[in-house]
Design a protein around this motif. Structure first.
Motif, short mmCIF file in Angstrom:
data_model
loop_
_atom_site.label_atom_id
_atom_site.label_comp_id
_atom_site.label_asym_id
_atom_site.label_seq_id
_atom_site.Cartn_x
_atom_site.Cartn_y
_atom_site.Cartn_z
N ARG A 168 -64.41 95.16 27.75
CA ARG A 168 -63.57 94.18 28.42
C ARG A 168 -62.11 94.52 28.16
NH1 ARG A 168 -68.08 93.55 29.82
NH2 ARG A 168 -69.19 91.60 30.28
N ASN A 169 -61.24 94.28 29.16
CA ASN A 169 -59.82 94.50 28.93
C ASN A 169 -59.26 93.34 28.11
OD1 ASN A 169 -58.87 92.34 30.57
ND2 ASN A 169 -58.77 93.65 32.37
N TRP A 170 -58.04 93.51 27.62
CA TRP A 170 -57.48 92.54 26.68
C TRP A 170 -57.33 91.16 27.30
CZ3 TRP A 170 -57.94 92.61 21.82
CH2 TRP A 170 -57.24 91.68 21.04
N ASN A 171 -56.97 91.06 28.59
CA ASN A 171 -56.88 89.75 29.23
C ASN A 171 -58.20 89.01 29.12
OD1 ASN A 171 -54.21 89.84 30.03
ND2 ASN A 171 -54.66 90.54 32.10
N THR A 172 -59.30 89.71 29.36
CA THR A 172 -60.62 89.08 29.29
C THR A 172 -60.97 88.73 27.86
OG1 THR A 172 -61.32 90.21 31.31
CG2 THR A 172 -63.06 89.37 29.86
N VAL A 173 -60.64 89.58 26.91
CA VAL A 173 -60.88 89.30 25.50
C VAL A 173 -60.21 87.97 25.12
CG1 VAL A 173 -60.35 90.05 23.14
CG2 VAL A 173 -61.19 91.71 24.82
N VAL A 174 -58.95 87.83 25.49
CA VAL A 174 -58.18 86.63 25.15
C VAL A 174 -58.74 85.40 25.88
CG1 VAL A 174 -55.90 85.56 25.36
CG2 VAL A 174 -56.12 87.91 24.54
N LYS A 175 -59.09 85.56 27.15
CA LYS A 175 -59.61 84.44 27.93
C LYS A 175 -60.95 83.96 27.37
CE LYS A 175 -59.34 81.57 31.38
NZ LYS A 175 -58.30 80.55 31.46
N LEU A 176 -61.80 84.88 26.95
CA LEU A 176 -63.10 84.48 26.39
C LEU A 176 -62.91 83.73 25.06
CD1 LEU A 176 -65.31 87.57 27.28
CD2 LEU A 176 -65.32 85.30 28.35
N VAL A 177 -61.93 84.13 24.28
CA VAL A 177 -61.62 83.38 23.06
C VAL A 177 -61.23 81.95 23.44
CG1 VAL A 177 -59.99 83.15 21.14
CG2 VAL A 177 -60.99 85.39 21.67
N GLU A 178 -60.36 81.83 24.40
CA GLU A 178 -59.90 80.51 24.86
C GLU A 178 -61.07 79.66 25.37
OE1 GLU A 178 -57.53 79.16 28.79
OE2 GLU A 178 -56.52 80.68 27.58
N LEU A 179 -61.93 80.26 26.17
CA LEU A 179 -63.04 79.52 26.80
C LEU A 179 -64.14 79.13 25.81
CD1 LEU A 179 -63.35 81.51 30.15
CD2 LEU A 179 -62.50 79.16 29.85
N THR A 180 -64.21 79.81 24.67
CA THR A 180 -65.26 79.50 23.69
C THR A 180 -64.77 78.69 22.51
OG1 THR A 180 -64.96 81.66 22.64
CG2 THR A 180 -66.72 81.48 24.29
N ARG A 181 -63.53 78.23 22.57
CA ARG A 181 -63.04 77.36 21.49
C ARG A 181 -63.84 76.07 21.49
NH1 ARG A 181 -57.29 78.75 22.68
NH2 ARG A 181 -56.79 80.25 21.09
N ASP A 182 -64.19 75.60 20.30
CA ASP A 182 -64.91 74.32 20.20
C ASP A 182 -63.97 73.15 20.46
OD1 ASP A 182 -67.47 75.26 19.68
OD2 ASP A 182 -67.04 75.53 17.56
#
Length: 182
Positions: A168-182
């Motif tokens: 995954r590119n860095w934008n996706t890495v960061v977005k997945l972190v954001e989307l999986t925050r509790d």
């Protein structure tokens, strides 16, 4: 306890092969009993909540459900939000000062021994660089992944035989972190 996860599907919706519409992927995840489902882009990223704490069991169930629904196999990795954040936080490259197309993370199904990468002469690919992390490989490719000779060398099947890998590119890495925050 409910956990937020990202499902990373490998090799779907690329060049018209292995088409998995995101609406149908969301349906499949719902049929598996997951909640708070969302998808990101068309390249096989979904997030969901589950009471399970077994990433491998979640991935296996999703792989089987996709094969039943679409008639073809797709390798899946499932990773919890804390892991995804830890991978992003551990990036050995200056992510904030790079373009997203220059930085990528390859997620692996299991830890990768550094010896597997011994055949790669890292100096021959400079200024491109890679570093191993926790079930992840960070790739800095200043001209982007499509022009990266190092990415091509790292994609040799023999290097990671028996291991599922998806990038995954860095934008996706960061977005997945954001989307999986509790």
């Amino acid at each position: 306890m409910t956990t937020r996860y990202a499902a990373l599907l490998r090799g779907i919706n690329v060049g018209g092969h292995k088409k998995v519409p995101m609406a149908q992927l969301r349906e499949v995840l719902g049929e598996l009993g997951h909640g708070d489902i969302a998808t990101y882009l068309q390249s096989g990223n979904a997030v969901f909540s589950s009471d399970s704490d077994d990433e491998q069991a979640l991935a296996t169930a999703l792989e089987r459900a996709i094969e039943r629904r679409f008639g073809f196999g797709v390798d899946c990795l499932v990773r919890g939000g804390p892991y995804l954040k830890a991978v992003a936080d551990a990036c050995p490259f200056p992510a904030a000062s790079l373009e997203a197309k220059q930085l990528h993370v390859t997620y692996f199904s299991e830890p990768v021994a550094p010896e597997r990468l011994a055949p790669i002469d890292a100096a021959a690919f400079l200024p491109e660089e890679f570093r191993l992390g926790d079930r992840a490989l960070y790739l800095y490719a200043p001209d982007g992944l499509g022009r990266s000779k190092l990415a091509e060398a790292l994609a040799k099947p023999r290097l990671f035989k028996g291991i599922t890998a998806t990038t995954r590119n860095w934008n996706t890495v960061v977005k997945l972190v954001e989307l999986t925050r509790d």
